[in-house]
Design a protein around this motif. Structure first.
Motif, PDB file in Angstrom:
ATOM      1  N   UNK A 164      30.068  45.275  48.270  1.00 23.09           N
ATOM      2  CA  UNK A 164      28.797  44.673  47.545  1.00 23.09           C
ATOM      3  C   UNK A 164      28.684  45.142  46.359  1.00 23.09           C
ATOM      4  N   UNK A 165      28.792  46.524  46.104  1.00 25.72           N
ATOM      5  CA  UNK A 165      28.284  46.732  44.658  1.00 25.72           C
ATOM      6  C   UNK A 165      29.107  46.188  43.437  1.00 25.72           C
ATOM      7  N   UNK A 166      30.476  46.315  43.937  1.00 27.62           N
ATOM      8  CA  UNK A 166      31.359  45.597  42.963  1.00 27.62           C
ATOM      9  C   UNK A 166      31.016  44.011  42.838  1.00 27.62           C
ATOM     10  N   UNK A 167      31.054  43.374  43.865  1.00 26.99           N
ATOM     11  CA  UNK A 167      30.955  41.944  43.838  1.00 26.99           C
ATOM     12  C   UNK A 167      29.596  41.683  43.218  1.00 26.99           C
TER      13      UNK A 167
ATOM     14  N   UNK B 297      26.590  50.657  34.543  1.00 27.31           N
ATOM     15  CA  UNK B 297      25.722  51.731  35.367  1.00 27.31           C
ATOM     16  C   UNK B 297      26.060  51.578  36.754  1.00 27.31           C
ATOM     17  N   UNK B 298      25.900  50.432  37.324  1.00 29.46           N
ATOM     18  CA  UNK B 298      26.167  50.005  38.548  1.00 29.46           C
ATOM     19  C   UNK B 298      27.635  50.466  39.310  1.00 29.46           C
ATOM     20  N   UNK B 299      28.551  49.932  38.314  1.00 30.28           N
ATOM     21  CA  UNK B 299      29.919  50.442  38.705  1.00 30.28           C
ATOM     22  C   UNK B 299      30.239  51.988  38.711  1.00 30.28           C
TER      23      UNK B 299
ATOM     24  N   UNK C  67      43.979  40.723  38.686  1.00 31.97           N
ATOM     25  CA  UNK C  67      42.996  41.858  39.166  1.00 31.97           C
ATOM     26  C   UNK C  67      42.057  41.961  38.067  1.00 31.97           C
ATOM     27  N   UNK C  68      40.942  42.311  38.477  1.00 32.75           N
ATOM     28  CA  UNK C  68      39.929  42.592  37.508  1.00 32.75           C
ATOM     29  C   UNK C  68      39.045  44.118  37.841  1.00 32.75           C
ATOM     30  N   UNK C  69      39.614  44.469  39.003  1.00 36.09           N
ATOM     31  CA  UNK C  69      38.847  45.813  39.609  1.00 36.09           C
ATOM     32  C   UNK C  69      39.498  46.644  40.555  1.00 36.09           C
TER      33      UNK C  69
ATOM     34  N   UNK D 287      30.848  37.729  51.741  1.00 39.52           N
ATOM     35  CA  UNK D 287      30.404  36.458  51.614  1.00 39.52           C
ATOM     36  C   UNK D 287      28.818  36.658  51.044  1.00 39.52           C
ATOM     37  N   UNK D 288      28.191  37.624  51.616  1.00 40.26           N
ATOM     38  CA  UNK D 288      26.778  37.846  51.408  1.00 40.26           C
ATOM     39  C   UNK D 288      26.493  38.141  49.897  1.00 40.26           C
ATOM     40  N   UNK D 289      27.400  38.880  49.401  1.00 41.58           N
ATOM     41  CA  UNK D 289      27.277  39.101  48.021  1.00 41.58           C
ATOM     42  C   UNK D 289      28.102  38.281  46.784  1.00 41.58           C
TER      43      UNK D 289
END
Ligand code: SF4
Length: 411
Positions: free
Chosen positions: A260-263, A288-290, A164-166, A20-22
């Motif tokens: 968090x990182x994917x969202x 790069x983040x992923x 699905x995307x990831x 929810x936060x992300x």
């Protein structure tokens, strides 16, 4: 242009709050039975109530997975479970088995039904069939191409579709895999997959039992059943244009760092696309983040045809450039941060704070305090997993933001 929701996994309450936060628009979670991820923490009745309150206060939808395939002997328990959860205000149940649908219809006839990818919907006639059964949304099989997705969405007006995307892919047809049952007795279709497709295998000649010949793809061995992970970030425009209503991220078993990182990447990428479709470009920093997350190499899966035509190179091991080291539990009135440590940190470490909206700030760790069980602050140079520390940083952060460190830094 319609606005698809971003649907995130919530394996437990902490992951749900992080989702929810992300920026998740909706989350999916499992109760303690019939949810296909029996090895995730999952939610008790009380936790489900809290989760629903938390989601709905934040205008986030919550879907409950009941997508296993129960045998006859499990049906009484299923019916009891459905009675227990009937008062809970889930926005939909995610189901796969027609028998489960029948039981839900009998016990909670008004509950919205989303069809799980476990039901393997790969054509518009199947989608129309499920619509006639009262299903309002279908999570399409990962094995569908973009052309097939477009045709199916167009052919069944009034039905919602999820893609699905990831996340992880099965090397088998999703959900139709018996390796785990055979090798460990744990049935993937009952939510107990032990992921043996990721294990290392050897070759044995049948007249020489006990002689294991290594099969080497590279210096780490071979992982012959090991699929790459799905990543469709670059194809958000095509997916939105296909008319799907929900972009789903896999991974109820993954940690909060993954969620968090994917969202944060998909949230920003989708928002930027919706704000300016013509000007949208997939930013290198998103990819790069992923790439910083633990993953097995990325693929577009079946989106553009059979994966063997997508120059797929199987990786033999997980790739990860960063370690997740903590989460901010609270920001006190004077700005001091209360942090839960998840990986050992020490003075001198270069720590990155990441928040929603691709917010990111880096600081070299100075002296901090660990908290004793009684709450006393003790000056320290090192903190270990499960300790809590007090720390000040010279930039703004929020509770729920995560801390990570590049893997090459010493720990
Ligand atoms: S063993 Fe692998 S392919 Fe089979 S269900 Fe589990 S994750 Fe999927």
């Amino acid at each position: 242009m319609h606005t698809p929701e971003l649907l995130a996994p919530a394996g437990n309450m902490e992951k749900l709050k992080i989702a929810v936060h992300y920026g998740a628009d909706a989350v999916y979670l499992g109760g303690q039975a019939f949810g296909l991820r029996n090895m995730a923490d999952n939610f008790s009745m009380d936790e489900m109530k809290s989760a629903l309150d938390f989601c709905h206060v934040n205008d986030v939808k919550a879907y409950l997975t009941i997508n296993s395939y129960p045998r006859n002997e499990a049906l009484p328990e299923l019916e009891k479970y459905l009675e227990q959860i009937a008062p809970l205000s889930f926005d939909a149940y995610i189901v796969a088995d027609p028998g489960v649908i029948d039981a839900v219809r009998q016990i909670t006839p008004d509950r919205e039904l989303h069809l799980s990818t476990q039901a393997n919907t790969i054509n518009w006639r199947s989608a129309r069939f499920w619509q006639q059964q009262g299903v309002s949304r279908i999570n399409l099989a990962r094995e569908m191409s973009l052309d097939n997705i477009r045709e199916t969405v167009k052919a069944v007006p009034g039905m919602e579709f999820e893609a699905f995307v990831h996340g992880a892919l099965c090397m088998s047809y999703s959900g139709r895999c018996l390796i785990s049952s055979m090798l460990t007795g744990r049935d993937a279709n009952q939510g107990e997959c032990t992921h043996p497709c990721r294990w290392s295998y050897h070759l044995v000649e049948e007249s020489r039992p006990g002689e294991y010949f290594p099969v080497m793809e590279d210096e780490t061995g071979t992982f012959i059943f090991n699929s790459r992970d799905l990543c469709l970030l670059e194809h958000i425009p095509a997916l939105v244009a296909s008319g799907v209503h929900s972009l789903k991220i896999e991974g109820r078993m993954k940690g909060i760092n993954y969620v968090a990182s994917v969202l944060r990447v998909y949230r920003q990428a989708l928002d930027e696309y919706l704000a300016d479709p013509a000007g949208w470009r997939c930013r290198p920093e998103w990819l790069e983040e992923l790439a910083k997350l633990s993953h097995r190499g990325y693929t577009t899966g079946f989106l553009f045809g059979q994966p063997r035509n997508v120059a797929q190179e199987y990786q033999s091991a997980y790739i990860r450039s960063h370690d997740f080291v903590g989460v901010i539990d609270d920001v006190k009135d004077d700005g001091t941060l209360l942090i839960s440590v998840r990986n050992r940190i020490k003075v001198g470490d270069l720590i990155e704070f990441i928040g929603p909206g691709m917010r990111s700030d880096t600081v070299t760790l100075q002296h901090f305090s660990t908290l004793s069980e009684r709450g006393a602050a003790i000056p320290a140079d090192v903190a270990n997993p499960n300790q809590r520390i007090l720390l000040a940083v010279p930039f703004a952060v929020n509770a729920g933001d995560l801390l990570r460190r590049e893997k090459r830094a010493t720990s």
